[in-house]
Design an enzyme around this catalytic site. Structure first.
Site, PDB file in Angstrom:
ATOM      1  CG  LEU A 228      -1.970  -1.088   1.300  1.00  0.00           C
ATOM      2  CD1 LEU A 228      -2.718  -1.001   2.618  1.00  0.00           C
ATOM      3  CD2 LEU A 228      -2.939  -0.981   0.140  1.00  0.00           C
ATOM      4  N   GLY A 229       2.035   1.202   0.538  1.00  0.00           N
ATOM      5  CA  GLY A 229       2.894   2.371   0.619  1.00  0.00           C
ATOM      6  C   GLY A 229       4.021   2.115   1.597  1.00  0.00           C
TER       7      GLY A 229
ATOM      8  CG  ASP B 262       4.346  12.978  11.120  1.00  0.00           C
ATOM      9  OD1 ASP B 262       4.463  14.032  10.460  1.00  0.00           O
ATOM     10  OD2 ASP B 262       4.656  11.861  10.684  1.00  0.00           O
TER      11      ASP B 262
ATOM     12  N   GLY C 254       7.064   4.323   4.337  1.00  0.00           N
ATOM     13  CA  GLY C 254       7.460   5.574   4.955  1.00  0.00           C
ATOM     14  C   GLY C 254       8.733   5.400   5.744  1.00  0.00           C
TER      15      GLY C 254
ATOM     16  CE  LYS D 233       4.505   2.049  11.568  1.00  0.00           C
ATOM     17  NZ  LYS D 233       4.161   3.081  12.566  1.00  0.00           N
TER      18      LYS D 233
ATOM     19  CB  VAL E  42       1.572   0.163   4.919  1.00  0.00           C
ATOM     20  CG1 VAL E  42       0.169  -0.235   5.355  1.00  0.00           C
ATOM     21  CG2 VAL E  42       2.198   1.090   5.949  1.00  0.00           C
TER      22      VAL E  42
END
Length: 875
Positions: A562-563, A681, A565, A584, A570
């Site tokens: 999904l992405g 954040d 960081g 995650k 994730v």
């Protein structure tokens, strides 16, 4: 001194000037002065025009026409108002306004005394229309103007209208706007039936009737009520019942309760001190004093209200008590003998439903064995239905007051109040519901004696000395036996539970030695190793095995990514029962990973709110650490907001609901959760959207928890994303709840504009989105609408006021100084249109993305259900 509209004349004088020239100059100066000063009276033959002033005899106050000046020191309007202000205070401070809702569009205003003996305000801009006048009273058909009628401004700031032979017929002190001055009697005038009240300005540069008003409730023991709203008027704050706290050596109250009325006034001990009590545009009542030092002066407040959640009227409902000093626990509790009316809402930290009697039979507190339990140092409950009771002996007033209360079944509590003016102690009794009781600590307030039944007294000793206690002995013995049995049974259950946990742990170890892994999902009720030590996790957190996570994500297939960081990748997954999850996976190369993982797992398990992402569990196996979240169908807000195709689905209603939802989530973190949480954040990529576009805040790896009233801290390790970080945090490492407010303001601007915070930055242009919006705002309100997302073009005109309010709220959130930013409760009220918005000050917009951030990293900010995309910088 600010400009009162006086005409000024400049005259050039040569070195040589004759007598005629000097005489002409003298005449011109006199004419100039006459246009500015008009004595201290207005009469039939002596009207007051715009550009002239009426000044009180001692020069303390001035009456004239003015244009309001905002907090920024600039006038935001050319409208003119008739008002009274301090003449000797350099900063414009208006204390009374006549035509507050009917401004004059130009400088053609004129106030005079008409042939009926009334003050009237007219303007050539509106011929034949009286913009304001004093209250018209029954007058003789032929009023003799020559008998004399005049209005005089006194050094107290009171404008008084006199009529010949009748004396005073009207005064401004009876019709205050937002300020109570020294000597003004505020309250109920029984002779005229008038009840004076304050009403706030709409904003610092708009004296129109605002949303808040202050009145004195003369019933019971008099108290001040702050009312919110113009149509649906509800109590917002209440003072303690009279008598009130005094400030020695500064100012004192005088209270009158007689045939003439119920009124209070105040005065200073030192006549040189200038004090006013003002109700501002956001509903805050402030006693303020003018303080001047080294040539600079400003107004300083003694105190303000409401200030805390416990200050809000009936915050804990009927028979509830609020304690602002509580740490890590809900501030609401029930009075002795009562329990929460709605336990579910109470567990969610909403005490507005209040409490009810523990016994079904409400008459149980009016029978054999009832008595009183004492609450020390409290703000006494709403005294609207309280009564003063005369007792026979002041030396035993506690005993007599309690006995008379017990003799009346409707009496629910009493207190002994010190009447300083009368130098005696008085008995105050409540009949009916007890509401809005607040703990005042150890040095303020009075003791409240709450009436309870014999069962509640069991095991307790009543604080009312002298009242019989033998009647509750039977109840005490019964309660003692019950308590003994409870202890024995509880001890047995604890031992049994420990044995079961131990057996379950042995069984789990046996299963691991056989299968090499744990089951699909186990409830964590014991300690599990993390890093080099052990940590106890929340009892509602589930533990997933690595094999079950691997199966759910198809062996962490790239197709399910999904992405990613700063702390890992994730993945999307699906559990055997069909539930979709977002996993995650903490990066093994992350130096800060373990700390953030432990922090997020512990923190988010304790937080429960509809606008926070739900943590389902975690996995700790083979040095691998993972967090398992609910999967949200629409993924992250930035993936929708900054996508030209998908953003079309976000109409104004959806965007507004997303803003409000985020605000509610942050408010929960800052004020309503068991611990004060600062996210640190907050950004659009950390806002996830469910199938109905409801927002949920995620990524608590960098969040910090605080106890009690601690509002912030300082760190040498800056974590966050440039553009969203407040200046004091990015530069100095200072973070607080106002840091999250700044980030929320940035998110608001992005939602409204559909533009990333740093998308407008170029090499020769230091401004980002905040700077761009601010420059447009400074021009005019119409121009700032250019920033609205083009996909909302069809809704801009229809939603103009709503969009403008949200933009102004965002600018208030991103103001450069943290103290200038509102808290999240105020922000939510602003978004809902329930609070007047002040003018925003200079925002902070010079901070751009970090120069080391690559173009690829910038593009990857558009996450897809990404739980963490935090950039870490070590200082």
């Amino acid at each position: 001194m600010f400009n009162h509209g006086c005409q000024r004349i400049s005259v050039c004088v040569g070195r040589k000037m004759g007598f005629s020239s000097l005489f002409l100059l003298y005449i011109l100066i006199l004419l100039s002065l006459c246009s500015c000063y008009y004595g201290d009276t207005i009469s039939i033959n002596k009207p007051l025009k715009d550009g002239s002033l009426v000044i009180s005899k001692g020069g303390n106050f001035a009456l004239g026409f003015f244009s309001p000046v905002g907090d920024n020191g600039k006038s935001g309007t050319s409208s003119r108002y008739l008002g009274i202000w301090y003449n000797k205070v350099p900063k414009q401070t208006v204390v009374w306004v006549a035509n507050r809702d009917d401004p004059i569009k130009d400088s053609s205003g004129e106030v005079s005394v008409d042939n009926h003996g009334n003050l009237i305000l007219v303007s050539s801009h509106s011929p034949g229309v009286q913009l304001w006048s004093t209250k018209k009273e029954a007058m003789p058909m032929f009023f003799n103007a020559s008998a004399g009628a005049a209005a005089q401004l006194f050094d107290s700031g009171n404008l008084v209208l006199f009529r010949g032979g009748r004396g005073m017929v009207w005064q401004s002190f009876d019709h205050p706007t937002d300020t109570i001055l020294q000597g003004m009697k505020f309250g109920l005038n029984r002779t005229s039936g008038a009840l004076s009240s304050l009403t706030s300005w709409r904003s610092s540069d708009d004296p129109g009737t605002g949303d808040y008003s202050l009145k004195l409730d003369p019933r019971g023991s008099p108290q001040l009520f702050l009312i919110k709203g113009t149509t649906r008027r509800e109590p917002y704050w209440r003072s303690a019942p009279w008598p009130w706290k005094k400030y020695p050596h500064v100012y004192n109250y005088t209270f009158e309760n007689n045939e003439a009325g119920v009124m209070f006034s105040y005065h200073t001990y030192d006549p040189s001190i200038t004090i006013r009590i003002v109700l501002d545009g956001v509903g805050i009542l402030k006693p303020m004093a003018w303080h001047e030092r080294d040539g600079n002066g400003d107004w300083r407040e003694f105190w303000s209200a409401p200030k805390l959640r416990c200050d809000l009227y009936a915050h804990c409902g009927e028979y509830g008590s609020c304690d602002p000093l509580r740490v890590n626990t809900f501030e609401c509790s029930c009075l002795p003998g009562y329990e929460p009316k709605n336990p579910m809402e109470w567990s969610l930290r909403d005490g507005s439903d209040g409490c009810v009697s523990k016994r079904v039979n409400s008459s149980s507190t009016c029978g054999e064995g009832d008595g009183f339990l004492r609450l020390e140092h409290v703000k006494l409950p709403d005294s609207s239905h309280a009564i003063w009771v005369d007792v026979l002996l002041s030396s035993s007033i506690d005993l007599e007051c309690g006995k008379t209360c017990l003799s009346n079944c409707s009496c629910s509590a009493y207190a002994i109040v010190n009447a300083n003016e009368e130098k005696k102690r008085l008995c105050l009794q409540w009949h009916g519901v007890l509401v809005d009781t607040t703990n005042r600590g150890t040095t303020d307030g009075y003791d409240l004696y709450v009436r309870v039944d014999a069962v509640e007294l069991a095991g307790r000793s009543t604080d009312l000395d002298g009242l019989p206690k033998w009647r509750s002995m039977v109840a005490v013995m019964g309660a003692s036996v019950t308590a003994a049995w409870f202890v024995i049974v509880s001890f047995y259950l604890v031992l049994r539970r420990k044995r079961q946990v131990k057996d379950k742990a042995n069984s789990r170890r046996s299963d691991q030695s056989t299968d090499g892994s744990l089951g699909y999902r186990e409830r964590m009720g014991n300690e599990l190793p993390i890093g080099s030590g052990k940590r106890t996790y929340h009892q509602d957190l589930s533990f997933f095995s690595l094999s079950s996570i691997s199966a759910a994500t198809d062996d962490f297939s790239p197709a399910n990514k999904l992405g990613h960081g700063g702390f890992g990748i994730v993945y999307k997954g699906q559990l055997p029962d069909g539930q979709e999850i977002a996993v995650k996976v903490l990066s093994k190369n992350s130096g800060q990973g373990t700390e953030e993982f432990e922090n997020e797992a512990e923190l988010i398990a304790k937080l429960q709110h509809r606008n926070l992402v739900k943590l389902l569990g975690c996995c700790i196996e083979h040095h691998q650490q993972m967090l398992v979240y609910e999967y949200l169908a629409n993924r992250s807000l930035d993936s929708v907001l900054f996508d030209e195709t998908r953003k079309v689905s976000l109409d104004w209603n959806k965007r507004y609901n997303i803003m409000v939802g985020i605000a509610r989530g942050i408010l929960y973190l800052h004020q309503d959760s068991r611990l004060r949480v600062i996210h640190r954040d907050l950004k659009t990529s950390n806002i996830l959207l469910d199938a109905d576009m409801n927002p949920k805040i995620s990524d608590f790896g960098t969040a910090r928890m605080f106890k009690g009233d601690v509002l912030g801290d300082r760190t040498h390790r800056i974590v966050g994303t440039y553009g969203y970080m407040s200046p004091e945090y990015a530069v100095l490492g200072h973070f607080s709840t106002k840091s999250d407010v700044f980030s929320f303001g940035v998110v608001l601007l992005e939602i409204i504009s559909g533009i990333r915070i740093n998308a407008l930055c170029e090499e020769d242009e230091p401004q980002n989105l905040i700077g761009h919006v601010w420059e447009l705002w400074k021009v005019d309100m119409e121009r700032v609408m250019q920033v609205v997302d083009p996909s909302l073009e069809d809704e801009k005109e229809k939603r103009f006021e709503d969009i403008l309010r949200c933009i102004q709220t965002a600018l208030l959130c991103v103001q450069e100084k943290a103290d200038d930013r509102p808290d999240m409760l105020a922000v939510l009220l602003m978004l809902n249109g329930e609070r007047t918005l002040p003018s925003p000050k200079q925002p902070a917009f010079i901070f751009r993305e970090h120069p080391l951030m690559s173009k690829q990293e910038e593009e990857e900010q558009c996450s897809i259900n990404q739980v963490t995309i935090t950039m870490c910088l070590s200082r």
